[in-house]
Write a protein that holds these residues in place. Structure first.
Motif, PDB file in Angstrom:
ATOM      1  N   SER A 241     -72.980  27.016  29.595  1.00  0.00           N
ATOM      2  CA  SER A 241     -73.663  27.381  28.390  1.00  0.00           C
ATOM      3  C   SER A 241     -73.194  26.425  27.159  1.00  0.00           C
ATOM      4  O   SER A 241     -72.222  26.428  27.010  1.00  0.00           O
ATOM      5  CB  SER A 241     -73.464  28.828  28.155  1.00  0.00           C
ATOM      6  N   ASN A 242     -74.188  25.526  26.625  1.00  0.00           N
ATOM      7  CA  ASN A 242     -73.967  24.727  25.538  1.00  0.00           C
ATOM      8  C   ASN A 242     -75.287  24.513  24.676  1.00  0.00           C
ATOM      9  O   ASN A 242     -76.203  25.087  25.061  1.00  0.00           O
ATOM     10  CB  ASN A 242     -73.412  23.392  25.925  1.00  0.00           C
ATOM     11  N   THR A 243     -75.259  23.851  23.618  1.00  0.00           N
ATOM     12  CA  THR A 243     -76.389  23.698  22.825  1.00  0.00           C
ATOM     13  C   THR A 243     -77.699  23.204  23.457  1.00  0.00           C
ATOM     14  O   THR A 243     -78.838  23.486  23.483  1.00  0.00           O
ATOM     15  CB  THR A 243     -76.029  22.898  21.679  1.00  0.00           C
ATOM     16  N   VAL A 244     -77.414  22.286  24.579  1.00  0.00           N
ATOM     17  CA  VAL A 244     -78.311  21.528  25.224  1.00  0.00           C
ATOM     18  C   VAL A 244     -79.053  22.655  26.271  1.00  0.00           C
ATOM     19  O   VAL A 244     -80.378  22.734  26.260  1.00  0.00           O
ATOM     20  CB  VAL A 244     -77.747  20.119  26.207  1.00  0.00           C
ATOM     21  N   SER A 245     -78.282  23.322  27.232  1.00  0.00           N
ATOM     22  CA  SER A 245     -78.887  24.265  27.940  1.00  0.00           C
ATOM     23  C   SER A 245     -79.439  25.245  27.376  1.00  0.00           C
ATOM     24  O   SER A 245     -80.614  25.844  27.842  1.00  0.00           O
ATOM     25  CB  SER A 245     -77.885  24.733  28.914  1.00  0.00           C
ATOM     26  N   ARG A 246     -78.998  25.896  26.265  1.00  0.00           N
ATOM     27  CA  ARG A 246     -79.531  26.827  25.325  1.00  0.00           C
ATOM     28  C   ARG A 246     -80.952  26.542  25.047  1.00  0.00           C
ATOM     29  O   ARG A 246     -82.090  27.227  24.831  1.00  0.00           O
ATOM     30  CB  ARG A 246     -78.666  27.497  24.632  1.00  0.00           C
ATOM     31  N   GLU A 247     -80.933  25.190  24.459  1.00  0.00           N
ATOM     32  CA  GLU A 247     -82.209  24.753  24.026  1.00  0.00           C
ATOM     33  C   GLU A 247     -83.455  24.529  25.035  1.00  0.00           C
ATOM     34  O   GLU A 247     -84.615  24.872  24.860  1.00  0.00           O
ATOM     35  CB  GLU A 247     -81.973  23.303  23.378  1.00  0.00           C
ATOM     36  N   VAL A 248     -82.756  23.991  26.219  1.00  0.00           N
ATOM     37  CA  VAL A 248     -83.841  23.957  27.488  1.00  0.00           C
ATOM     38  C   VAL A 248     -84.392  25.504  27.663  1.00  0.00           C
ATOM     39  O   VAL A 248     -85.620  25.626  27.990  1.00  0.00           O
ATOM     40  CB  VAL A 248     -82.992  23.391  28.775  1.00  0.00           C
ATOM     41  N   VAL A 249     -83.500  26.283  27.803  1.00  0.00           N
ATOM     42  CA  VAL A 249     -83.868  27.792  28.152  1.00  0.00           C
ATOM     43  C   VAL A 249     -85.019  28.194  27.337  1.00  0.00           C
ATOM     44  O   VAL A 249     -86.055  28.907  27.572  1.00  0.00           O
ATOM     45  CB  VAL A 249     -82.730  28.895  28.399  1.00  0.00           C
ATOM     46  N   GLN A 250     -84.688  27.972  25.912  1.00  0.00           N
ATOM     47  CA  GLN A 250     -85.636  28.377  24.860  1.00  0.00           C
ATOM     48  C   GLN A 250     -86.909  27.735  24.930  1.00  0.00           C
ATOM     49  O   GLN A 250     -87.798  28.587  24.725  1.00  0.00           O
ATOM     50  CB  GLN A 250     -84.971  28.321  23.393  1.00  0.00           C
ATOM     51  N   ILE A 251     -86.945  26.562  25.301  1.00  0.00           N
ATOM     52  CA  ILE A 251     -87.952  25.602  25.207  1.00  0.00           C
ATOM     53  C   ILE A 251     -89.141  26.338  26.401  1.00  0.00           C
ATOM     54  O   ILE A 251     -90.183  26.696  26.434  1.00  0.00           O
ATOM     55  CB  ILE A 251     -87.799  24.457  25.499  1.00  0.00           C
ATOM     56  N   LEU A 252     -88.339  26.388  27.621  1.00  0.00           N
ATOM     57  CA  LEU A 252     -89.068  26.733  28.895  1.00  0.00           C
ATOM     58  C   LEU A 252     -89.643  28.483  28.598  1.00  0.00           C
ATOM     59  O   LEU A 252     -90.679  28.730  29.054  1.00  0.00           O
ATOM     60  CB  LEU A 252     -88.177  26.468  30.232  1.00  0.00           C
ATOM     61  N   ASP A 253     -88.622  29.168  27.994  1.00  0.00           N
ATOM     62  CA  ASP A 253     -88.989  30.691  28.166  1.00  0.00           C
ATOM     63  C   ASP A 253     -90.316  30.802  26.739  1.00  0.00           C
ATOM     64  O   ASP A 253     -91.145  31.675  27.092  1.00  0.00           O
ATOM     65  CB  ASP A 253     -87.950  31.377  27.170  1.00  0.00           C
ATOM     66  N   ALA A 254     -90.395  29.702  26.193  1.00  0.00           N
ATOM     67  CA  ALA A 254     -91.521  29.873  25.181  1.00  0.00           C
ATOM     68  C   ALA A 254     -92.848  29.310  25.647  1.00  0.00           C
ATOM     69  O   ALA A 254     -93.834  29.017  25.105  1.00  0.00           O
ATOM     70  CB  ALA A 254     -91.278  29.171  23.939  1.00  0.00           C
TER      71      ALA A 254
END
Length: 334
Positions: A241-254
């Motif tokens: 879990s870091n800023t990059v992986s959390r951004e990826v999760v957020q983009i795909l969840d959206a």
């Protein structure tokens, strides 16, 4: 020593295997693991060309005279690596143990088996493990949901997956995902496995070829500090879990698609993490088991500690529990 079908099959002392980790499974780590009596694994596709893999195998052979293997991960791609050439490099280098992962290894088995190579196939489900046995692999490594990298889409944790595999398989198998210490090894053996595969734990050793800052980040992290990427794409990957992986999760969840995160998840960025020691430079694989990792020992000290403490558990605490109830009726599950 713990002698199992797996140790006998591969000619190793201890039922412990080092995971074939991208950018991490290099000669210095694999050689140290094998020297400790476990099984070291070189990650084939970490090497940029088949010729480079030949050189890495030779380098490992200069570091150990014990058995070691090579991981060959086979994945569908628009421009796939030259898998047949990597396979031939392994064969011509005289390697006798190959861990396959990803797609069905059936197309590679004839050449590997003709060369006298023992094939261990990594799976994330019982049905895939059964299929691997049917097509002719010699052993299976089965990954529970806790694992780093790709845990599959069934979300079955090891406590259920391991005994289910034991019910269905006749060939030896090892358990992967969530293992770091003696307690895990003893539990896996009790659940029916013939050994364990450890990736994240071996990342945090002195011989692991990654930056010490990353090792210390794993030591400091808890079991809560991972992300499951690509869930909406049905290609789940467990990463730090870091800023990059959390951004990826957020983009795909959206509702985003792979093209929207391609640059964020580029493999070169993950390699940069390990080389420069910046845990925020990209996405990188790590398992939930990081919550059980509290130090960075040598490989030899780690393996010796696991075996010593596992023996202590079996002959001490568990034997003591049995002794305390030796006069009571025993119920056997059939």
């Amino acid at each position: 020593m713990f002698t199992t079908r797996f140790t006998q099959l591969l000619g190793i002392d201890h039922p412990i295997v080092q995971g074939g980790m991208q950018w991490v499974g290099r000669a210095e780590l694999a050689g140290a693991v094998s020297n400790a009596g476990a099984l070291g694994i070189i990650t084939g596709l970490t090497q940029p060309t088949p010729e480079a893999l030949v050189a890495e195998i030779a380098r490992c052979r200069s570091l150990t005279d014990r058995p070691f293997g090579v991981n060959l991960t086979i994945l569908p791609a628009i421009n796939p690596p030259p898998y047949a050439e990597y396979r031939q490099a392994i064969i011509e280098s005289g390697v006798k143990i190959v861990e396959t992962a990803g797609a069905n290894p059936v197309d590679h088995l004839p050449d590997l088996k003709a060369a006298g190579i023992t094939v261990v196939h990594k799976c994330t489900s019982v049905r895939h493990a059964v299929k691997a046995e049917k097509v002719g692999v010699d052993a299976v490594s089965i990954d529970g949901f806790e694992c780093a990298g790709h845990p599959g889409e069934d979300d079955i944790p090891g406590l259920v997956l391991i005994p289910r595999a034991a019910e269905e398989l006749t060939i030896p198998f090892i358990a992967s995902g969530g293992f770091a210490d003696a307690r895990g090894l003893v539990a896996a053996l009790a659940l029916g496995a013939d050994g364990v595969n450890m990736g994240t734990r071996f990342m945090c050793t002195q011989e692991s070829p990654i930056h010490d800052t990353v090792k210390q980040a794993i030591v400091a992290a808890s079991e809560l500090d991972t992300e499951l990427m690509f869930r909406p794409l049905r290609n789940t990957a467990r990463v730090a879990s870091n800023t990059v992986s959390r951004e990826v999760v957020q983009i795909l969840d959206a509702g985003g698609q792979f093209e929207d995160v391609r640059d964020l998840v580029a493999g070169a960025r993950g390699r940069t993490v390990y080389e420069t020691g910046d845990p925020e430079a990209g996405v990188w694989s790590v398992g939930m088991v990081q919550g059980l990792i509290h130090d960075v020992p040598t490989v030899g000290d780690l393996v010796e500690r696991i075996i010593r403490e596992a023996r202590g558990l079996v002959t001490g605490r568990l034997a003591g529990l049995l002794a305390d109830t030796q006069n009571e009726p025993v119920s056997v599950i059939s």
